[in-house]
Design an enzyme around this catalytic site. Structure first.
Site, short mmCIF file in Angstrom:
data_model
loop_
_atom_site.label_atom_id
_atom_site.label_comp_id
_atom_site.label_asym_id
_atom_site.label_seq_id
_atom_site.Cartn_x
_atom_site.Cartn_y
_atom_site.Cartn_z
N GLY A 182 38.73 42.58 39.25
CA GLY A 182 39.69 41.68 39.87
C GLY A 182 39.18 41.18 41.21
O GLY A 182 39.91 41.18 42.21
N HIS A 183 37.90 40.77 41.22
CA HIS A 183 37.29 40.24 42.44
C HIS A 183 36.03 39.46 42.08
O HIS A 183 35.59 39.47 40.95
CB HIS A 183 36.96 41.37 43.42
N ALA A 184 35.48 38.81 43.09
CA ALA A 184 34.19 38.12 42.98
C ALA A 184 33.37 38.51 44.20
O ALA A 184 33.92 38.95 45.22
CB ALA A 184 34.36 36.61 42.92
#
Length: 139
Positions: A57-59
Protein backbone atom coordinates in the site's frame (compact mmCIF):
# COMPACT_ATOMS: atom_id res chain seq x y z
CA UNK A 1 11.82 15.38 -16.49
CA UNK A 2 11.75 13.10 -13.44
CA UNK A 3 12.08 9.47 -14.61
CA UNK A 4 9.67 8.35 -11.87
CA UNK A 5 6.91 10.18 -13.73
CA UNK A 6 7.62 8.01 -16.77
CA UNK A 7 7.76 4.59 -15.09
CA UNK A 8 4.99 2.25 -16.11
CA UNK A 9 3.85 -1.23 -15.17
CA UNK A 10 5.59 -2.54 -18.30
CA UNK A 11 8.92 -1.49 -16.69
CA UNK A 12 8.33 -4.05 -13.94
CA UNK A 13 9.27 -7.56 -14.94
CA UNK A 14 9.00 -11.12 -13.72
CA UNK A 15 12.50 -12.59 -13.40
CA UNK A 16 13.39 -16.27 -13.59
CA UNK A 17 16.01 -16.63 -10.87
CA UNK A 18 18.78 -19.23 -11.11
CA UNK A 19 17.66 -22.65 -9.90
CA UNK A 20 20.04 -25.53 -9.33
CA UNK A 21 18.22 -28.84 -9.09
CA UNK A 22 19.51 -31.62 -6.89
CA UNK A 23 17.75 -34.83 -5.86
CA UNK A 24 18.23 -33.69 -2.24
CA UNK A 25 16.52 -30.35 -2.92
CA UNK A 26 16.87 -27.22 -5.02
CA UNK A 27 18.88 -24.07 -4.38
CA UNK A 28 18.61 -20.53 -5.74
CA UNK A 29 21.63 -18.27 -5.16
CA UNK A 30 21.30 -14.54 -5.81
CA UNK A 31 24.22 -12.24 -6.59
CA UNK A 32 24.35 -8.45 -6.73
CA UNK A 33 24.16 -7.07 -10.26
CA UNK A 34 24.30 -10.57 -11.76
CA UNK A 35 21.03 -12.35 -11.06
CA UNK A 36 19.67 -9.16 -9.43
CA UNK A 37 19.74 -5.96 -11.57
CA UNK A 38 20.92 -3.72 -8.70
CA UNK A 39 23.19 -3.88 -5.64
CA UNK A 40 21.20 -5.25 -2.69
CA UNK A 41 21.31 -2.89 0.30
CA UNK A 42 18.51 -4.39 2.40
CA UNK A 43 16.76 -7.75 2.73
CA UNK A 44 13.58 -8.38 4.70
CA UNK A 45 10.71 -10.84 4.73
CA UNK A 46 7.05 -10.83 5.69
CA UNK A 47 5.49 -13.86 7.38
CA UNK A 48 2.67 -14.92 9.72
CA UNK A 49 0.31 -12.70 7.75
CA UNK A 50 -3.28 -13.33 8.91
CA UNK A 51 -5.82 -14.40 6.29
CA UNK A 52 -7.44 -11.46 4.53
CA UNK A 53 -4.68 -9.01 5.47
CA UNK A 54 -2.89 -6.87 2.91
CA UNK A 55 0.62 -5.44 2.97
CA UNK A 56 2.37 -2.78 0.96
CA UNK A 57 0.00 0.00 0.00
CA UNK A 58 2.77 2.39 -0.98
CA UNK A 59 5.18 3.44 -3.72
CA UNK A 60 8.87 4.32 -3.61
CA UNK A 61 10.51 7.39 -5.07
CA UNK A 62 13.96 5.87 -5.66
CA UNK A 63 14.06 2.31 -4.34
CA UNK A 64 13.90 -0.79 -6.56
CA UNK A 65 12.73 -4.15 -5.23
CA UNK A 66 12.64 -7.80 -6.11
CA UNK A 67 9.68 -9.53 -4.43
CA UNK A 68 9.80 -13.34 -4.11
CA UNK A 69 7.29 -15.84 -2.73
CA UNK A 70 9.89 -17.79 -0.73
CA UNK A 71 7.07 -20.04 0.48
CA UNK A 72 3.38 -20.19 -0.35
CA UNK A 73 1.73 -17.70 -2.68
CA UNK A 74 0.35 -14.17 -2.89
CA UNK A 75 -0.62 -11.52 -5.45
CA UNK A 76 1.09 -8.21 -6.12
CA UNK A 77 -1.10 -5.39 -7.43
CA UNK A 78 0.95 -2.93 -9.50
CA UNK A 79 -0.40 0.54 -10.30
CA UNK A 80 1.39 3.25 -12.31
CA UNK A 81 -1.39 5.83 -11.98
CA UNK A 82 -2.89 4.86 -15.35
CA UNK A 83 -2.97 1.08 -15.40
CA UNK A 84 -3.25 -1.71 -12.86
CA UNK A 85 -1.99 -5.28 -13.10
CA UNK A 86 -1.95 -8.23 -10.72
CA UNK A 87 1.06 -10.56 -10.70
CA UNK A 88 0.68 -13.91 -8.92
CA UNK A 89 3.84 -15.17 -7.20
CA UNK A 90 4.05 -18.79 -6.08
CA UNK A 91 7.56 -20.09 -6.90
CA UNK A 92 10.76 -19.37 -4.91
CA UNK A 93 12.80 -19.12 -8.13
CA UNK A 94 10.62 -16.33 -9.59
CA UNK A 95 10.98 -12.69 -8.57
CA UNK A 96 9.04 -9.56 -9.46
CA UNK A 97 11.26 -6.55 -10.17
CA UNK A 98 9.47 -3.33 -9.22
CA UNK A 99 10.95 -0.03 -10.36
CA UNK A 100 10.57 3.33 -8.55
CA UNK A 101 7.31 5.24 -9.03
CA UNK A 102 5.00 2.19 -8.99
CA UNK A 103 2.31 1.73 -6.32
CA UNK A 104 2.17 -1.83 -4.95
CA UNK A 105 -0.14 -3.82 -2.73
CA UNK A 106 0.41 -7.40 -1.56
CA UNK A 107 -2.82 -9.42 -1.43
CA UNK A 108 -4.31 -12.90 -1.07
CA UNK A 109 -1.58 -14.51 1.03
CA UNK A 110 -1.83 -18.28 1.30
CA UNK A 111 -1.48 -19.88 4.71
CA UNK A 112 2.19 -19.96 5.70
CA UNK A 113 3.32 -17.64 2.88
CA UNK A 114 6.69 -15.94 3.21
CA UNK A 115 7.39 -12.84 1.11
CA UNK A 116 11.11 -12.16 0.62
CA UNK A 117 12.07 -8.63 -0.47
CA UNK A 118 15.44 -7.54 -1.87
CA UNK A 119 15.84 -3.75 -1.88
CA UNK A 120 18.27 -1.43 -3.65
CA UNK A 121 18.43 1.06 -0.74
CA UNK A 122 18.41 1.03 3.04
CA UNK A 123 15.17 2.03 4.77
CA UNK A 124 14.34 5.72 4.39
CA UNK A 125 10.86 6.96 5.31
CA UNK A 126 11.31 9.96 2.99
CA UNK A 127 11.44 7.54 0.02
CA UNK A 128 7.79 6.47 0.49
CA UNK A 129 4.48 7.65 -0.86
CA UNK A 130 2.06 6.14 1.63
CA UNK A 131 -0.97 8.14 0.51
CA UNK A 132 -2.40 7.01 -2.84
CA UNK A 133 -3.79 10.46 -3.74
CA UNK A 134 -0.38 12.08 -3.13
CA UNK A 135 1.16 9.40 -5.36
CA UNK A 136 -1.37 10.16 -8.12
CA UNK A 137 -0.70 13.91 -7.89
CA UNK A 138 3.01 13.26 -8.40
CA UNK A 139 2.43 10.92 -11.32
Amino acid sequence: MDKRLETRIKDCEVLQLPKIHNRAGNITALENEHSIPFPIKRVYYLYDIPGGEERGGHAHKNLEQIIIAASGAFDVLLDDGNQRKIVHLDRPYVGLHIVPGIWRELLNFSSGAVCLVLASLKYDEADYWRDYNSFLKFK
